[in-house]
Write a protein that holds these residues in place. Sequence first.
Motif, short mmCIF file in Angstrom:
data_model
loop_
_atom_site.label_atom_id
_atom_site.label_comp_id
_atom_site.label_asym_id
_atom_site.label_seq_id
_atom_site.Cartn_x
_atom_site.Cartn_y
_atom_site.Cartn_z
N GLN A 86 21.80 112.51 59.83
CA GLN A 86 22.87 113.52 59.08
C GLN A 86 23.70 112.33 59.59
OE1 GLN A 86 21.64 114.08 64.12
NE2 GLN A 86 20.96 116.16 63.47
N SER A 87 24.73 112.97 59.06
CA SER A 87 25.98 112.04 58.19
C SER A 87 26.82 111.94 59.98
CB SER A 87 27.03 113.14 58.03
OG SER A 87 27.67 114.36 57.81
N LEU A 88 27.97 111.35 59.99
CA LEU A 88 28.74 110.72 61.00
C LEU A 88 29.71 112.39 61.43
CD1 LEU A 88 29.91 109.00 62.76
CD2 LEU A 88 31.30 108.18 61.43
N LYS A 89 29.68 112.72 62.30
CA LYS A 89 31.05 113.27 63.17
C LYS A 89 31.75 113.66 63.70
CE LYS A 89 26.83 115.61 64.09
NZ LYS A 89 25.48 116.17 64.39
N VAL A 90 33.06 113.73 63.41
CA VAL A 90 34.22 113.59 64.31
C VAL A 90 34.10 114.75 65.01
CG1 VAL A 90 36.96 112.83 64.69
CG2 VAL A 90 34.81 111.76 62.59
N SER A 91 34.17 114.34 66.63
CA SER A 91 34.45 115.88 67.24
C SER A 91 36.39 115.90 67.11
CB SER A 91 34.73 115.23 68.87
OG SER A 91 35.85 114.65 69.15
N LYS A 92 36.57 117.60 67.53
CA LYS A 92 38.14 117.78 67.51
C LYS A 92 38.38 117.33 68.59
CE LYS A 92 40.44 122.55 67.83
NZ LYS A 92 40.19 123.48 68.50
N HIS A 93 38.43 117.01 69.22
CA HIS A 93 39.10 116.24 70.42
C HIS A 93 39.93 114.76 68.90
CE1 HIS A 93 41.62 113.46 73.54
NE2 HIS A 93 40.19 112.99 73.30
N VAL A 116 33.38 101.41 69.41
CA VAL A 116 33.44 100.74 67.96
C VAL A 116 34.70 99.86 68.34
CG1 VAL A 116 33.38 101.55 65.83
CG2 VAL A 116 32.16 102.19 67.52
N ILE A 117 35.28 98.92 67.87
CA ILE A 117 36.65 98.83 67.81
C ILE A 117 36.26 98.44 66.18
CG2 ILE A 117 37.93 97.14 68.26
CD1 ILE A 117 36.52 97.04 71.21
N THR A 118 37.66 98.91 65.35
CA THR A 118 38.16 98.35 64.36
C THR A 118 39.63 97.24 63.99
OG1 THR A 118 38.71 100.36 63.87
CG2 THR A 118 36.86 100.12 63.40
N ASN A 119 39.69 97.16 63.47
CA ASN A 119 40.93 96.21 63.19
C ASN A 119 42.20 96.90 62.89
OD1 ASN A 119 40.01 93.61 62.31
ND2 ASN A 119 40.26 94.41 60.03
N LYS A 120 42.26 98.81 62.77
CA LYS A 120 42.94 99.37 63.47
C LYS A 120 42.20 100.28 64.57
CE LYS A 120 42.88 100.94 58.03
NZ LYS A 120 42.75 101.01 57.22
N ALA A 121 41.77 100.86 64.80
CA ALA A 121 41.28 101.25 66.49
C ALA A 121 40.26 101.18 66.44
CB ALA A 121 40.83 102.98 65.64
N ALA A 122 39.95 101.84 68.79
CA ALA A 122 39.04 101.59 68.94
C ALA A 122 38.32 102.98 69.09
CB ALA A 122 39.54 101.37 70.23
N LEU A 123 37.40 103.14 68.89
CA LEU A 123 36.42 104.46 69.09
C LEU A 123 35.07 105.09 70.15
CD1 LEU A 123 36.11 104.71 65.21
CD2 LEU A 123 37.77 106.16 66.05
N VAL A 124 35.42 105.84 70.42
CA VAL A 124 34.14 105.75 71.59
C VAL A 124 33.64 107.12 70.76
CG1 VAL A 124 33.31 107.14 73.92
CG2 VAL A 124 35.73 105.64 73.54
N VAL A 125 31.93 106.33 70.81
CA VAL A 125 31.89 107.14 69.56
C VAL A 125 30.08 107.40 70.78
CG1 VAL A 125 31.91 106.39 67.41
CG2 VAL A 125 30.54 105.19 68.78
N SER A 126 29.27 108.80 70.45
CA SER A 126 27.78 109.02 70.52
C SER A 126 26.59 109.12 70.09
CB SER A 126 28.25 110.30 71.24
OG SER A 126 26.59 111.17 71.42
N THR A 186 23.78 109.41 69.93
CA THR A 186 22.99 110.26 70.16
C THR A 186 22.97 111.14 69.43
OG1 THR A 186 22.56 109.30 72.74
CG2 THR A 186 21.87 111.44 72.04
N ASN A 187 24.22 111.31 68.98
CA ASN A 187 24.88 112.90 68.53
C ASN A 187 25.47 112.55 67.52
OD1 ASN A 187 24.52 114.35 70.77
ND2 ASN A 187 26.14 114.56 71.17
N ASN A 188 25.68 111.56 66.70
CA ASN A 188 26.13 110.63 65.98
C ASN A 188 27.07 110.89 66.23
OD1 ASN A 188 25.15 108.62 63.64
ND2 ASN A 188 24.72 110.37 62.34
N THR A 189 28.26 111.23 66.66
CA THR A 189 29.79 111.86 67.00
C THR A 189 30.13 111.17 67.30
OG1 THR A 189 28.32 113.67 66.93
CG2 THR A 189 30.78 114.15 67.47
N VAL A 190 31.42 110.83 66.47
CA VAL A 190 33.03 110.02 67.38
C VAL A 190 33.97 111.15 68.80
CG1 VAL A 190 35.04 109.01 66.95
CG2 VAL A 190 33.11 108.78 64.96
N VAL A 191 33.64 110.65 69.50
CA VAL A 191 34.29 111.71 70.54
C VAL A 191 35.47 111.70 71.04
CG1 VAL A 191 34.33 112.35 73.31
CG2 VAL A 191 31.62 110.94 72.16
N THR A 192 36.30 110.21 70.80
CA THR A 192 38.01 109.65 70.93
C THR A 192 38.57 108.78 70.10
OG1 THR A 192 39.78 110.25 72.28
CG2 THR A 192 37.76 108.94 73.21
#
Length: 122
Positions: free
Chosen positions: A39-46, A83-93, A95-101
């Motif tokens: 399954q590919s990585l999904k990005v939530s609408k939020h 998930v902390i990158t050089n540009k951003a901090a992402l909260v991910v699930s 379990t769902n393979n989804t970026v939450v915020t």
Amino acid sequence: MDHRIHQTQSHALQFPAMKKPGVKQHISANFKDVLREVQSLKVSKHAEERLNERNITINEKEWQTISEKMSEARHKGVTDSLVITNKAALVVSTTNNTVVTAMNRDEASSKIFTNINGTILI
């Protein structure tokens, strides 16, 4: 209409070869795990809204790295991660393979993250 019973030729059934002694068979993962991997990585609408609002751009290579690291984290039992990158901090699930915020690094430095059980540094 013909109601008679007609005899037909019998056909031998062929079954897959059974496990032979001395031959090692390997089953790598169950179906659910395999499905989750493809399954590919999904990005939530939020998260998508936050990425746009905060002018955060993540290129294809970075998304691929994030996806790979999420898979590794999932295999280690992590369900929700930061998930902390050089540009951003992402909260991910994982379990769902989804970026939450998402938020930029400056904004993330003043936040407290809850309900995560792992961190991924990229």
